[in-house]
Write a protein that holds these residues in place. Structure first.
Motif, PDB file in Angstrom:
ATOM      1  N   THR A  16       0.842  -1.197   0.000  1.00 34.98           N
ATOM      2  CA  THR A  16       0.000   0.000   0.000  1.00 34.98           C
ATOM      3  C   THR A  16       0.880   1.250   0.000  1.00 34.98           C
ATOM      4  O   THR A  16       2.100   1.163   0.017  1.00 34.98           O
ATOM      5  CB  THR A  16      -0.991   0.004   1.192  1.00 34.98           C
ATOM      6  OG1 THR A  16      -0.257   0.183   2.409  1.00 34.98           O
ATOM      7  CG2 THR A  16      -1.784  -1.292   1.253  1.00 34.98           C
ATOM      8  N   GLY A  17       0.232   2.417   0.005  1.00 37.71           N
ATOM      9  CA  GLY A  17       0.922   3.662  -0.296  1.00 37.71           C
ATOM     10  C   GLY A  17       1.636   4.325   0.860  1.00 37.71           C
ATOM     11  O   GLY A  17       1.526   5.542   1.043  1.00 37.71           O
ATOM     12  N   ALA A  18       2.368   3.581   1.648  1.00 31.63           N
ATOM     13  CA  ALA A  18       3.230   4.180   2.681  1.00 31.63           C
ATOM     14  C   ALA A  18       4.674   4.078   2.214  1.00 31.63           C
ATOM     15  O   ALA A  18       5.037   3.118   1.520  1.00 31.63           O
ATOM     16  CB  ALA A  18       3.056   3.465   4.014  1.00 31.63           C
ATOM     17  N   SER A  19       5.469   5.023   2.601  1.00 28.87           N
ATOM     18  CA  SER A  19       6.860   5.028   2.167  1.00 28.87           C
ATOM     19  C   SER A  19       7.565   3.731   2.599  1.00 28.87           C
ATOM     20  O   SER A  19       7.284   3.191   3.668  1.00 28.87           O
ATOM     21  CB  SER A  19       7.578   6.238   2.776  1.00 28.87           C
ATOM     22  OG  SER A  19       8.872   6.338   2.225  1.00 28.87           O
ATOM     23  N   SER A  43      -2.295  -1.605  -3.904  1.00 22.84           N
ATOM     24  CA  SER A  43      -3.265  -0.506  -3.987  1.00 22.84           C
ATOM     25  C   SER A  43      -2.802   0.523  -5.024  1.00 22.84           C
ATOM     26  O   SER A  43      -1.646   0.503  -5.466  1.00 22.84           O
ATOM     27  CB  SER A  43      -3.409   0.167  -2.612  1.00 22.84           C
ATOM     28  OG  SER A  43      -2.229   0.915  -2.323  1.00 22.84           O
ATOM     29  N   GLY A  46       0.044   2.220  -3.647  1.00 22.43           N
ATOM     30  CA  GLY A  46       1.155   1.280  -3.602  1.00 22.43           C
ATOM     31  C   GLY A  46       1.843   1.219  -4.961  1.00 22.43           C
ATOM     32  O   GLY A  46       3.079   1.176  -5.048  1.00 22.43           O
ATOM     33  N   LEU A  49       3.878   4.313  -5.242  1.00 19.37           N
ATOM     34  CA  LEU A  49       5.077   4.237  -4.393  1.00 19.37           C
ATOM     35  C   LEU A  49       6.179   3.430  -5.053  1.00 19.37           C
ATOM     36  O   LEU A  49       7.352   3.816  -5.010  1.00 19.37           O
ATOM     37  CB  LEU A  49       4.704   3.604  -3.043  1.00 19.37           C
ATOM     38  CG  LEU A  49       4.664   4.536  -1.851  1.00 19.37           C
ATOM     39  CD1 LEU A  49       6.041   5.065  -1.503  1.00 19.37           C
ATOM     40  CD2 LEU A  49       3.689   5.691  -2.059  1.00 19.37           C
ATOM     41  N   SER A 108      -0.129   1.705   4.821  1.00 18.69           N
ATOM     42  CA  SER A 108      -0.477   3.121   5.038  1.00 18.69           C
ATOM     43  C   SER A 108      -1.421   3.253   6.227  1.00 18.69           C
ATOM     44  O   SER A 108      -2.074   2.286   6.649  1.00 18.69           O
ATOM     45  CB  SER A 108      -1.153   3.696   3.796  1.00 18.69           C
ATOM     46  OG  SER A 108      -2.477   3.217   3.729  1.00 18.69           O
ATOM     47  N   MET A 109      -1.512   4.450   6.742  1.00 13.73           N
ATOM     48  CA  MET A 109      -2.428   4.725   7.856  1.00 13.73           C
ATOM     49  C   MET A 109      -3.877   4.561   7.410  1.00 13.73           C
ATOM     50  O   MET A 109      -4.734   4.185   8.218  1.00 13.73           O
ATOM     51  CB  MET A 109      -2.179   6.129   8.409  1.00 13.73           C
ATOM     52  CG  MET A 109      -0.803   6.315   9.038  1.00 13.73           C
ATOM     53  SD  MET A 109      -0.476   5.210  10.437  1.00 13.73           S
ATOM     54  CE  MET A 109       0.563   3.967   9.673  1.00 13.73           C
ATOM     55  N   ARG A 143       3.917   2.478   8.434  1.00  8.12           N
ATOM     56  CA  ARG A 143       4.980   3.497   8.385  1.00  8.12           C
ATOM     57  C   ARG A 143       4.358   4.887   8.379  1.00  8.12           C
ATOM     58  O   ARG A 143       3.619   5.254   7.470  1.00  8.12           O
ATOM     59  CB  ARG A 143       5.851   3.336   7.146  1.00  8.12           C
ATOM     60  CG  ARG A 143       7.265   3.891   7.432  1.00  8.12           C
ATOM     61  CD  ARG A 143       7.744   4.995   6.507  1.00  8.12           C
ATOM     62  NE  ARG A 143       6.924   6.155   6.434  1.00  8.12           N
ATOM     63  CZ  ARG A 143       7.249   7.359   6.938  1.00  8.12           C
ATOM     64  NH1 ARG A 143       8.345   7.551   7.604  1.00  8.12           N
ATOM     65  NH2 ARG A 143       6.449   8.385   6.761  1.00  8.12           N
ATOM     66  N   GLU A 144       4.629   5.600   9.423  1.00  6.86           N
ATOM     67  CA  GLU A 144       4.235   7.012   9.521  1.00  6.86           C
ATOM     68  C   GLU A 144       4.987   7.600  10.700  1.00  6.86           C
ATOM     69  O   GLU A 144       5.332   6.876  11.639  1.00  6.86           O
ATOM     70  CB  GLU A 144       2.716   7.147   9.732  1.00  6.86           C
ATOM     71  CG  GLU A 144       2.195   8.563   9.681  1.00  6.86           C
ATOM     72  CD  GLU A 144       2.627   9.306   8.416  1.00  6.86           C
ATOM     73  OE1 GLU A 144       3.773   9.819   8.402  1.00  6.86           O
ATOM     74  OE2 GLU A 144       1.846   9.374   7.464  1.00  6.86           O
TER      75      GLU A 144
HETATM   76  C1  LIG Z   1       5.158   9.682  -1.990  1.00  4.58           C
HETATM   77  C2  LIG Z   1       4.097   9.347  -0.959  1.00  4.58           C
HETATM   78  C3  LIG Z   1       4.483   8.878   0.294  1.00  4.58           C
HETATM   79  C4  LIG Z   1       3.536   8.565   1.252  1.00  4.58           C
HETATM   80  N1  LIG Z   1       3.949   8.060   2.452  1.00  4.58           N
HETATM   81  C5  LIG Z   1       3.037   7.668   3.369  1.00  4.58           C
HETATM   82  C6  LIG Z   1       3.456   7.064   4.588  1.00  4.58           C
HETATM   83  O1  LIG Z   1       4.642   6.864   4.846  1.00  4.58           O
HETATM   84  N2  LIG Z   1       2.486   6.641   5.437  1.00  4.58           N
HETATM   85  C7  LIG Z   1       1.146   6.804   5.171  1.00  4.58           C
HETATM   86  O2  LIG Z   1       0.328   6.370   5.980  1.00  4.58           O
HETATM   87  N3  LIG Z   1       0.727   7.409   4.024  1.00  4.58           N
HETATM   88  C8  LIG Z   1       1.644   7.845   3.120  1.00  4.58           C
HETATM   89  N4  LIG Z   1       1.226   8.425   1.940  1.00  4.58           N
HETATM   90  C9  LIG Z   1      -0.202   8.699   1.752  1.00  4.58           C
HETATM   91  C10 LIG Z   1      -0.978   7.466   1.298  1.00  4.58           C
HETATM   92  O3  LIG Z   1      -0.421   6.970   0.098  1.00  4.58           O
HETATM   93  C11 LIG Z   1      -2.439   7.852   1.100  1.00  4.58           C
HETATM   94  O4  LIG Z   1      -3.061   8.069   2.354  1.00  4.58           O
HETATM   95  C12 LIG Z   1      -3.229   6.817   0.326  1.00  4.58           C
HETATM   96  O5  LIG Z   1      -4.577   7.220   0.273  1.00  4.58           O
HETATM   97  C13 LIG Z   1      -3.123   5.439   0.930  1.00  4.58           C
HETATM   98  O6  LIG Z   1      -3.973   4.581   0.203  1.00  4.58           O
HETATM   99  P1  LIG Z   1      -3.787   3.008   0.239  1.00  4.58           P
HETATM  100  O7  LIG Z   1      -3.738   2.594   1.662  1.00  4.58           O
HETATM  101  O8  LIG Z   1      -4.993   2.491  -0.468  1.00  4.58           O
HETATM  102  O9  LIG Z   1      -2.533   2.684  -0.495  1.00  4.58           O
HETATM  103  C14 LIG Z   1       2.161   8.739   0.961  1.00  4.58           C
HETATM  104  C15 LIG Z   1       1.773   9.202  -0.299  1.00  4.58           C
HETATM  105  C16 LIG Z   1       2.724   9.502  -1.244  1.00  4.58           C
HETATM  106  C17 LIG Z   1       2.284   9.992  -2.590  1.00  4.58           C
END
Ligand SMILES: Cc1cc2nc3c(=O)[nH]c(=O)nc-3n(C[C@H](O)[C@H](O)[C@H](O)COP(=O)(O)O)c2cc1C
Length: 205
Positions: A16-19, A43, A46, A49, A108-109, A143-144
């Motif tokens: 998913t979209g956390a670093s 996702s 993701g 990322l 992601s959170m 990761r946050e």
């Molecule tokens: C470059 C980038 C880095 C991100 N890093 C984080 C992170 O470390 N932790 C986090 O919770 N969200 C992070 N986000 C935000 C999530 O990607 C965002 O909340 C997204 O809606 C998560 O969706 P998903 O859980 O479906 O992947 C980041 C977004 C981008 C574009």
């Protein structure tokens, strides 16, 4: 232990979209090297990322080639099936699926919140919900930083429901020299939690 028709151990793996895309690729490579089958779901963020942090060569459609180029031919020992995160009818959305465990790396959170509250809005959340209800191993790698109270509470909810919370917090007592060393530490922790032996980092003496 669940295996597929070829006798491979199967695990679900969600990105998913956390670093921390490198944690996902190192974990995938380690499982594939051990001949595992991966039920993979990524996702939308993701997918972004993977490209943002590792380059276009790591985009989902080229991921196997990326893993072989970065981690070696051993990756070919395993197999991967990719599912759409929108496909709530996919195999891993059902309790009858045979995965021995699931890893959400990185988590992601937003996805953490969805798992904590049983929302099942997409396949990542549904597959995680299935692991919890079936009492199978679910490893969440959030990761946050810093973290809000709702984020901390969501980790507690997941832990209370039976998940293992494994924050992306690599240790430094192994004297890492490269980013890959840090990623290998997290991948090793994940494999240990899945009951798999590994040599991804030296045992503490
Ligand atoms: C470059 C980038 C880095 C991100 N890093 C984080 C992170 O470390 N932790 C986090 O919770 N969200 C992070 N986000 C935000 C999530 O990607 C965002 O909340 C997204 O809606 C998560 O969706 P998903 O859980 O479906 O992947 C980041 C977004 C981008 C574009």
């Amino acid at each position: 232990m669940s295996t597929d028709q070829e006798g491979r151990r199967s695990f679900a793996l969600a990105i998913t979209g956390a670093s921390g895309a490198i944690y996902a690729t190192r974990t995938m490579a380690a499982l594939l090297e051990r001949g595992c089958h991966l039920e993979l779901v990524v996702s939308d963020y993701g997918r972004r990322l993977l490209r943002d942090e590792l380059g276009d060569a790591a985009s989902v459609d080229k991921l196997t080639e990326f893993l072989i180029a970065r981690y070696g031919e051993g990756v070919r020992n395993g197999t991967t099936t990719l599912y759409s995160n929108k496909d709530l009818g996919a195999k891993i959305a059902s309790g009858s699926q045979g995965c021995a465990g699931m890893v959400v790396v990185p988590c992601s959170m937003k996805t953490l919140a969805g798992i904590a509250h049983g929302l099942s809005r997409n396949l990542v959340e549904r597959a995680a919900d299935v692991m919890l209800k079936e009492r199978r191993p679910l490893i969440i790698v959030p990761r946050e930083t810093p973290m809000s109270l709702p984020q901390l509470k969501n980790m507690v909810l997941c832990a209370q429901a039976g998940a293992m919370i494994m924050p992306a917090m690599p240790a430094f007592y192994q004297m890492p020299k490269t980013l890959d060393d840090l990623a290998a530490f997290m991948a090793g922790k994940i494999l240990s939690a899945l009951g798999l032996s590994h040599d991804l980092y030296p045992a503490w003496e």
